[in-house]
Write a protein that holds these residues in place. Structure first.
Motif, PDB file in Angstrom:
ATOM      1  N   SER A  10      29.124  28.755  12.162  1.00  0.00           N
ATOM      2  CA  SER A  10      29.774  28.845  10.852  1.00  0.00           C
ATOM      3  C   SER A  10      30.479  30.179  10.625  1.00  0.00           C
ATOM      4  O   SER A  10      31.339  30.267   9.742  1.00  0.00           O
ATOM      5  CB  SER A  10      28.746  28.641   9.735  1.00  0.00           C
ATOM      6  OG  SER A  10      27.757  29.649   9.789  1.00  0.00           O
ATOM      7  N   ARG A  11      30.156  31.188  11.413  1.00  0.00           N
ATOM      8  CA  ARG A  11      30.813  32.502  11.267  1.00  0.00           C
ATOM      9  C   ARG A  11      31.026  33.118  12.640  1.00  0.00           C
ATOM     10  O   ARG A  11      30.095  33.223  13.432  1.00  0.00           O
ATOM     11  CB  ARG A  11      29.970  33.439  10.405  1.00  0.00           C
ATOM     12  CG  ARG A  11      30.588  34.839  10.258  1.00  0.00           C
ATOM     13  CD  ARG A  11      29.663  35.807   9.542  1.00  0.00           C
ATOM     14  NE  ARG A  11      30.208  37.161   9.531  1.00  0.00           N
ATOM     15  CZ  ARG A  11      30.054  38.044  10.511  1.00  0.00           C
ATOM     16  NH1 ARG A  11      29.358  37.711  11.599  1.00  0.00           N
ATOM     17  NH2 ARG A  11      30.585  39.257  10.419  1.00  0.00           N
ATOM     18  N   ILE A  12      32.281  33.500  12.883  1.00  0.00           N
ATOM     19  CA  ILE A  12      32.629  34.192  14.115  1.00  0.00           C
ATOM     20  C   ILE A  12      32.808  35.665  13.786  1.00  0.00           C
ATOM     21  O   ILE A  12      33.569  35.999  12.865  1.00  0.00           O
ATOM     22  CB  ILE A  12      33.918  33.619  14.733  1.00  0.00           C
ATOM     23  CG1 ILE A  12      33.779  32.114  14.960  1.00  0.00           C
ATOM     24  CG2 ILE A  12      34.260  34.320  16.041  1.00  0.00           C
ATOM     25  CD1 ILE A  12      32.702  31.717  15.947  1.00  0.00           C
ATOM     26  N   HIS A  23      42.038  36.577  14.097  1.00  0.00           N
ATOM     27  CA  HIS A  23      40.625  36.476  13.729  1.00  0.00           C
ATOM     28  C   HIS A  23      40.263  34.995  13.592  1.00  0.00           C
ATOM     29  O   HIS A  23      41.090  34.178  13.186  1.00  0.00           O
ATOM     30  CB  HIS A  23      40.342  37.212  12.425  1.00  0.00           C
ATOM     31  CG  HIS A  23      40.255  38.698  12.599  1.00  0.00           C
ATOM     32  ND1 HIS A  23      39.693  39.531  11.662  1.00  0.00           N
ATOM     33  CD2 HIS A  23      40.643  39.503  13.614  1.00  0.00           C
ATOM     34  CE1 HIS A  23      39.756  40.787  12.074  1.00  0.00           C
ATOM     35  NE2 HIS A  23      40.343  40.788  13.263  1.00  0.00           N
ATOM     36  N   TYR A  24      39.016  34.689  13.900  1.00  0.00           N
ATOM     37  CA  TYR A  24      38.525  33.317  13.850  1.00  0.00           C
ATOM     38  C   TYR A  24      37.401  33.231  12.827  1.00  0.00           C
ATOM     39  O   TYR A  24      36.608  34.168  12.661  1.00  0.00           O
ATOM     40  CB  TYR A  24      38.030  32.872  15.224  1.00  0.00           C
ATOM     41  CG  TYR A  24      39.102  32.929  16.292  1.00  0.00           C
ATOM     42  CD1 TYR A  24      39.939  31.849  16.520  1.00  0.00           C
ATOM     43  CD2 TYR A  24      39.290  34.076  17.055  1.00  0.00           C
ATOM     44  CE1 TYR A  24      40.935  31.901  17.485  1.00  0.00           C
ATOM     45  CE2 TYR A  24      40.279  34.137  18.021  1.00  0.00           C
ATOM     46  CZ  TYR A  24      41.091  33.048  18.228  1.00  0.00           C
ATOM     47  OH  TYR A  24      42.078  33.112  19.188  1.00  0.00           O
ATOM     48  N   THR A  25      37.346  32.104  12.143  1.00  0.00           N
ATOM     49  CA  THR A  25      36.376  31.939  11.059  1.00  0.00           C
ATOM     50  C   THR A  25      35.176  31.078  11.461  1.00  0.00           C
ATOM     51  O   THR A  25      34.055  31.344  11.036  1.00  0.00           O
ATOM     52  CB  THR A  25      37.058  31.300   9.844  1.00  0.00           C
ATOM     53  OG1 THR A  25      37.682  30.056  10.244  1.00  0.00           O
ATOM     54  CG2 THR A  25      38.143  32.228   9.295  1.00  0.00           C
ATOM     55  N   GLU A  26      35.383  30.024  12.256  1.00  0.00           N
ATOM     56  CA  GLU A  26      34.311  29.123  12.656  1.00  0.00           C
ATOM     57  C   GLU A  26      34.618  28.565  14.033  1.00  0.00           C
ATOM     58  O   GLU A  26      35.747  28.698  14.530  1.00  0.00           O
ATOM     59  CB  GLU A  26      34.152  27.986  11.642  1.00  0.00           C
ATOM     60  CG  GLU A  26      35.437  27.204  11.402  1.00  0.00           C
ATOM     61  CD  GLU A  26      35.293  26.176  10.309  1.00  0.00           C
ATOM     62  OE1 GLU A  26      34.169  26.027   9.784  1.00  0.00           O
ATOM     63  OE2 GLU A  26      36.293  25.495   9.986  1.00  0.00           O
ATOM     64  N   GLY A  27      33.602  27.941  14.646  1.00  0.00           N
ATOM     65  CA  GLY A  27      33.829  27.440  16.001  1.00  0.00           C
ATOM     66  C   GLY A  27      32.850  26.336  16.380  1.00  0.00           C
ATOM     67  O   GLY A  27      31.815  26.131  15.728  1.00  0.00           O
ATOM     68  N   TRP A  28      33.199  25.630  17.447  1.00  0.00           N
ATOM     69  CA  TRP A  28      32.384  24.553  18.014  1.00  0.00           C
ATOM     70  C   TRP A  28      32.259  24.795  19.509  1.00  0.00           C
ATOM     71  O   TRP A  28      33.250  25.113  20.179  1.00  0.00           O
ATOM     72  CB  TRP A  28      33.023  23.191  17.775  1.00  0.00           C
ATOM     73  CG  TRP A  28      33.034  22.753  16.351  1.00  0.00           C
ATOM     74  CD1 TRP A  28      32.154  21.900  15.748  1.00  0.00           C
ATOM     75  CD2 TRP A  28      33.971  23.125  15.340  1.00  0.00           C
ATOM     76  NE1 TRP A  28      32.477  21.726  14.428  1.00  0.00           N
ATOM     77  CE2 TRP A  28      33.598  22.472  14.143  1.00  0.00           C
ATOM     78  CE3 TRP A  28      35.094  23.956  15.314  1.00  0.00           C
ATOM     79  CZ2 TRP A  28      34.293  22.615  12.960  1.00  0.00           C
ATOM     80  CZ3 TRP A  28      35.788  24.115  14.135  1.00  0.00           C
ATOM     81  CH2 TRP A  28      35.393  23.448  12.978  1.00  0.00           C
ATOM     82  N   VAL A  29      31.064  24.637  20.030  1.00  0.00           N
ATOM     83  CA  VAL A  29      30.798  24.843  21.459  1.00  0.00           C
ATOM     84  C   VAL A  29      30.103  23.605  21.992  1.00  0.00           C
ATOM     85  O   VAL A  29      29.118  23.126  21.406  1.00  0.00           O
ATOM     86  CB  VAL A  29      29.933  26.097  21.697  1.00  0.00           C
ATOM     87  CG1 VAL A  29      29.678  26.298  23.185  1.00  0.00           C
ATOM     88  CG2 VAL A  29      30.595  27.332  21.107  1.00  0.00           C
TER      89      VAL A  29
END
Length: 262
Positions: free
Chosen positions: A65-67, A112-118
């Motif tokens: 939820s936070r990068i 800048h990135y806000t969220e991510g999926w792995v």
């Protein structure tokens, strides 16, 4: 003699320019072959398709939820690959308006990135990694940039990567439609504004012309009253005079009537 001349011509050394031309032609041929090889895509066989579907069923996805600021997808892959095999990584960039303001008021121009999926190759590994690293410091070497940042991640059960791609495509289409709507609305408002400006200019011009005509009239310069036609002349109203009532006659008539009755 002729044979010796022919042998001399055949044994003449090849110049460097000829060698360069030959090498360039060979490189062009190889590059064309590589391009043709890259364009040709072999279709998936039934076995390969079955293996791909099985791998998709075994894969698990975690949501971050936070990068941390400045962390890129390659760094996320490098850190999390120590806990298991990773498939795909996607990080959502920040809003363009927010990025513009940040770049305007700060010296950092990187994205800048806000969220991510792995995506992990195994669901069990993805679940254990999310449970183990959630609300824990990222760590690393002493003095590293993200040593004291905190992971905020969650395992997404029954979530597949194709769902993420569909969601991103829908959001992109919605954003594009909203942008088109805002542009059309702004164009309409601009047209209405220009129309009102033009109307105000015409009315102002007419009012100035009317004032100029009234001030430069011949009657006002001579001091005479304006000449009016018979139709425009107003007739004076007649004053009605009320009729006076003769009270003496009335009294005599009443007395005669009473006398006749009694």
């Amino acid at each position: 003699m002729q044979d010796h001349e022919k042998e001399g011509e055949m044994n003449e050394p090849v110049s460097d320019s000829d060698n360069d031309e030959a090498e360039n032609s060979a490189d062009e041929v190889t590059s064309d072959e590589e391009i043709t090889q890259e364009k040709t895509v072999k279709p998936l066989t039934a076995e390969a398709l079955a293996e791909f579907e099985a791998a998709q069923k075994r894969a698990g996805v975690i949501y971050i939820s936070r990068i941390p600021p400045g962390m890129r997808p390659a760094k996320v892959r490098h850190i999390l690959s120590a806990y298991g095999e990773i498939g795909r990584v996607y990080l959502q960039q920040e809003d363009p308006k927010r990025a513009y303001l940040r770049k305007k008021h700060t010296s950092t121009n990187k994205a800048h990135y806000t969220e991510g999926w792995v995506e992990f190759a195994s669901k069990k590994v993805a679940r254990s990694v999310a449970e183990m690293l959630n609300a824990q410091p990222i760590g690393g070497k002493k003095g590293s940039r993200w040593r004291d940042d905190i992971w905020t991640m969650k395992y997404l059960p029954r979530f597949k990567w194709n769902m993420l791609t569909e969601q991103i495509a829908n959001e992109t289409a919605t954003r594009a439609a909203q942008l088109r709507l805002e542009l059309s609305q702004s164009k309409h408002e601009q047209k209405q504004y220009l129309k009102q400006v033009e109307l105000a200019r015409v009315l102002d011009k007419r009012a100035k012309k009317k004032e100029a005509d009234g001030s430069s009239g011949p009657n006002q310069s001579t001091g005479e009253e304006p000449i009016t036609s018979d139709k425009t002349k107003k007739k004076p109203k007649k004053i009605k005079i009320p009729k006076t009532v003769d009270f003496d006659c009335k009294n005599e008539e009443l007395e005669s009537v009473l006398s006749s009755v009694f």
